[in-house]
Design a protein around this motif. Structure first.
Motif, PDB file in Angstrom:
ATOM      1  N   MET A 160      10.473   1.396  27.024  1.00  0.00           N
ATOM      2  CA  MET A 160      11.748   0.514  26.769  1.00  0.00           C
ATOM      3  C   MET A 160      12.855   0.828  27.902  1.00  0.00           C
ATOM      4  N   MET A 161      13.407  -0.059  28.531  1.00  0.00           N
ATOM      5  CA  MET A 161      14.482   0.173  29.507  1.00  0.00           C
ATOM      6  C   MET A 161      15.611  -0.958  29.183  1.00  0.00           C
ATOM      7  N   GLY A 162      16.891  -0.338  29.097  1.00  0.00           N
ATOM      8  CA  GLY A 162      18.011  -1.381  28.323  1.00  0.00           C
ATOM      9  C   GLY A 162      19.003  -0.489  27.635  1.00  0.00           C
ATOM     10  N   GLY A 163      20.197  -1.161  27.643  1.00  0.00           N
ATOM     11  CA  GLY A 163      21.176  -0.617  26.936  1.00  0.00           C
ATOM     12  C   GLY A 163      22.216   0.035  27.413  1.00  0.00           C
ATOM     13  N   GLY A 164      21.972   0.481  28.803  1.00  0.00           N
ATOM     14  CA  GLY A 164      22.877   1.067  29.555  1.00  0.00           C
ATOM     15  C   GLY A 164      23.232   2.521  29.573  1.00  0.00           C
ATOM     16  N   PRO A 165      24.046   3.149  30.300  1.00  0.00           N
ATOM     17  CA  PRO A 165      24.305   4.696  30.201  1.00  0.00           C
ATOM     18  C   PRO A 165      24.645   5.215  28.849  1.00  0.00           C
ATOM     19  N   ASN A 166      25.206   4.403  27.838  1.00  0.00           N
ATOM     20  CA  ASN A 166      25.644   4.943  26.492  1.00  0.00           C
ATOM     21  C   ASN A 166      24.453   4.894  25.425  1.00  0.00           C
ATOM     22  N   LYS A 167      23.532   3.995  25.932  1.00  0.00           N
ATOM     23  CA  LYS A 167      22.633   3.736  24.793  1.00  0.00           C
ATOM     24  C   LYS A 167      21.075   4.178  25.044  1.00  0.00           C
ATOM     25  N   THR A 237      14.424   4.124  44.777  1.00  0.00           N
ATOM     26  CA  THR A 237      14.856   2.944  45.687  1.00  0.00           C
ATOM     27  C   THR A 237      15.891   2.070  45.439  1.00  0.00           C
ATOM     28  N   GLN A 238      15.937   1.642  44.318  1.00  0.00           N
ATOM     29  CA  GLN A 238      16.868   0.708  43.870  1.00  0.00           C
ATOM     30  C   GLN A 238      18.224   1.450  43.830  1.00  0.00           C
ATOM     31  N   LEU A 239      18.443   2.527  43.628  1.00  0.00           N
ATOM     32  CA  LEU A 239      19.559   3.286  43.797  1.00  0.00           C
ATOM     33  C   LEU A 239      20.192   3.792  44.913  1.00  0.00           C
ATOM     34  N   SER A 240      19.302   3.162  46.024  1.00  0.00           N
ATOM     35  CA  SER A 240      19.345   3.724  47.516  1.00  0.00           C
ATOM     36  C   SER A 240      19.498   5.275  47.708  1.00  0.00           C
ATOM     37  N   LEU A 241      18.690   5.926  47.090  1.00  0.00           N
ATOM     38  CA  LEU A 241      18.702   7.297  47.088  1.00  0.00           C
ATOM     39  C   LEU A 241      17.476   8.139  47.717  1.00  0.00           C
ATOM     40  N   PHE A 292      24.833  -2.212  35.153  1.00  0.00           N
ATOM     41  CA  PHE A 292      25.649  -1.239  34.527  1.00  0.00           C
ATOM     42  C   PHE A 292      26.164  -0.341  35.739  1.00  0.00           C
ATOM     43  N   ASP A 293      27.512   0.438  35.519  1.00  0.00           N
ATOM     44  CA  ASP A 293      27.860   1.280  36.365  1.00  0.00           C
ATOM     45  C   ASP A 293      27.270   2.548  35.969  1.00  0.00           C
ATOM     46  N   TRP A 294      26.390   3.092  36.780  1.00  0.00           N
ATOM     47  CA  TRP A 294      25.720   4.358  36.555  1.00  0.00           C
ATOM     48  C   TRP A 294      26.447   5.618  36.773  1.00  0.00           C
ATOM     49  N   LYS A 295      27.526   5.452  37.475  1.00  0.00           N
ATOM     50  CA  LYS A 295      28.556   6.622  37.766  1.00  0.00           C
ATOM     51  C   LYS A 295      27.633   7.569  38.695  1.00  0.00           C
ATOM     52  N   LEU A 296      27.071   7.050  39.812  1.00  0.00           N
ATOM     53  CA  LEU A 296      26.257   7.831  40.696  1.00  0.00           C
ATOM     54  C   LEU A 296      26.825   7.789  42.011  1.00  0.00           C
ATOM     55  N   ILE A 297      27.169   8.793  42.565  1.00  0.00           N
ATOM     56  CA  ILE A 297      27.563   8.716  44.031  1.00  0.00           C
ATOM     57  C   ILE A 297      26.412   8.541  45.135  1.00  0.00           C
ATOM     58  N   ASN A 298      26.307   7.409  45.912  1.00  0.00           N
ATOM     59  CA  ASN A 298      25.475   7.189  46.693  1.00  0.00           C
ATOM     60  C   ASN A 298      25.605   7.964  48.015  1.00  0.00           C
TER      61      ASN A 298
END
Ligand SMILES: NC(=O)c1ccc[n+]([C@@H]2O[C@H](COP(=O)([O-])OP(=O)(O)OC[C@H]3O[C@@H](n4cnc5c(N)ncnc54)[C@H](OP(=O)(O)O)[C@@H]3O)[C@@H](O)[C@H]2O)c1
Length: 300
Positions: A160-167, A237-241, A292-298
């Motif tokens: 399962m993937m979904g729900g965002g950072p809180n769920k 890759t999607q997070l450009s990291l 979602f905003d995953w609050k990651l610094i690229n």
């Protein structure tokens, strides 16, 4: 077709899949969204393992459809607390059966690829279950109970993937939490194969099957498959990291202390009945990351 005046009861709706299912159905008819974790203003408390409470709630709301999502989904918790796992994952289904049988209520049950033993490469809807873990066994027991309802719709989900950072309690958010903590190297298993399952697509599948008055067993994961390592690589890759974070392949032995519940080698699901309703997991993962905003610094 679900009619505007009809009523749907959703259990376990405070979880990662419930978020998508609620928002998908809330404008279609009257929705009673419940969970034992009341983490949204639109949720009401209902513990599905308590038969008297379930009976009372059914009498009060008199639903035309039941979408049963409630379950203990932490495999290690289930492995060490089998009684609780069965009380919710199997008993929680049984508590709805008398009502569903009496009223011919369509009953949606979300099962798991974890009911298979992983000896085959990939599993279609007709393959024989042989669960290895307490989670898988208790979910399969729930599946068998659900099958005793004439209008049951059993949908087996994948990773399962979904729900965002809180769920999101699962793989994607576990990796993201490591990144938030500053990890520059991730150890990810490459000996477990499976099919990711996007909660927002699964929510649409549930709606579609209810609209069609379908019944039977379906596989509701995305198309495509891969290892956990493949999913982590695509996420990075999607997070450009890519230039900052190394993904290292390990085998399951590496995590044998923390992830001790037995897991099948392959949890790949084939969707032979509703292939037109699913998308490739990579496309879904890309959409999920943007949603979602995953609050990651690229730092690239
Ligand atoms: N997550 C996966 O990878 C996965 C894969 C295949 C199938 N599934 C199935 O998909 C369904 C939805 O799960 P999910 O992915 O949304 O997981 P989830 O986020 O853990 O959601 C399940 C929800 O059910 C709640 N719950 C647990 N016991 C309950 C009880 N006795 N009464 C009422 N609510 C209860 C949980 O509360 P707590 O958080 O407080 O326990 C949680 O809010 C489940 O049936 C699960 O078995 C999940």
């Amino acid at each position: 077709m679900i009619k505007k005046r009809e009523r749907i009861l959703i259990t376990g709706c405070g979880g990662m899949l419930g978020e998508g299912v609620y928002h998908n159905l809330k404008n279609r008819c009257k929705v009673f969204a419940t969970d034992k974790d009341v983490n949204e203003p639109w949720l009401e408390y209902l513990d599905v393992s308590l038969s008297n409470d379930v009976e009372k709630y059914l009498r009060k709301t008199n639903p035309d459809y039941i979408v049963h999502l409630a379950a203990f989904t932490d495999m290690e918790y289930c492995e060490t607390n089998p009684e609780e796992a069965y009380a919710t994952n199997e008993g929680g289904v049984k508590n709805f059966l008398a009502y569903a049988r009496k009223n011919n209520t369509p009953f949606v049950y979300i099962s798991t690829a974890g009911i298979f033993d992983g000896e085959k490469d990939a599993y279609s809807e007709d393959d024989k279950p042989n669960p290895l873990s307490i989670y898988g066994k208790s979910k399969y027991a729930g599946e068998l109970a659900a099958q005793s309802v004439k209008h049951s719709i059993i949908i087996r989900a994948g990773w399962m993937m979904g729900g965002g950072p809180n769920k999101d309690k699962k793989f994607i958010n576990k990796i993201i939490k490591q990144l938030q903590a500053g990890a520059e190297e991730l150890s990810v298993v490459d000996d477990k194969l499976g099919t990711p399952c996007y909660t927002y697509d699964l929510a649409r599948i549930i709606e579609h099957l209810l609209d069609k008055r379908a019944c039977g067993v379906y596989h509701g994961a995305c198309s495509g498959s891969g290892s956990r390592y493949d999913v982590a690589k695509h996420l990075i890759t999607q997070l450009s990291l890519d230039s900052r974070v190394k993904v290292k392949k390990v085998d399951s032995q590496f995590f044998k202390e923390s992830y001790f519940a037995p897991r099948p080698r392959s949890e790949k699901l084939l969707n032979t009945k509703i292939p037109h309703l699913i998308r490739d997991w990579r496309v879904c993962l890309e959409e999920y990351i943007k949603k979602f905003d995953w609050k990651l610094i690229n730092k690239n």
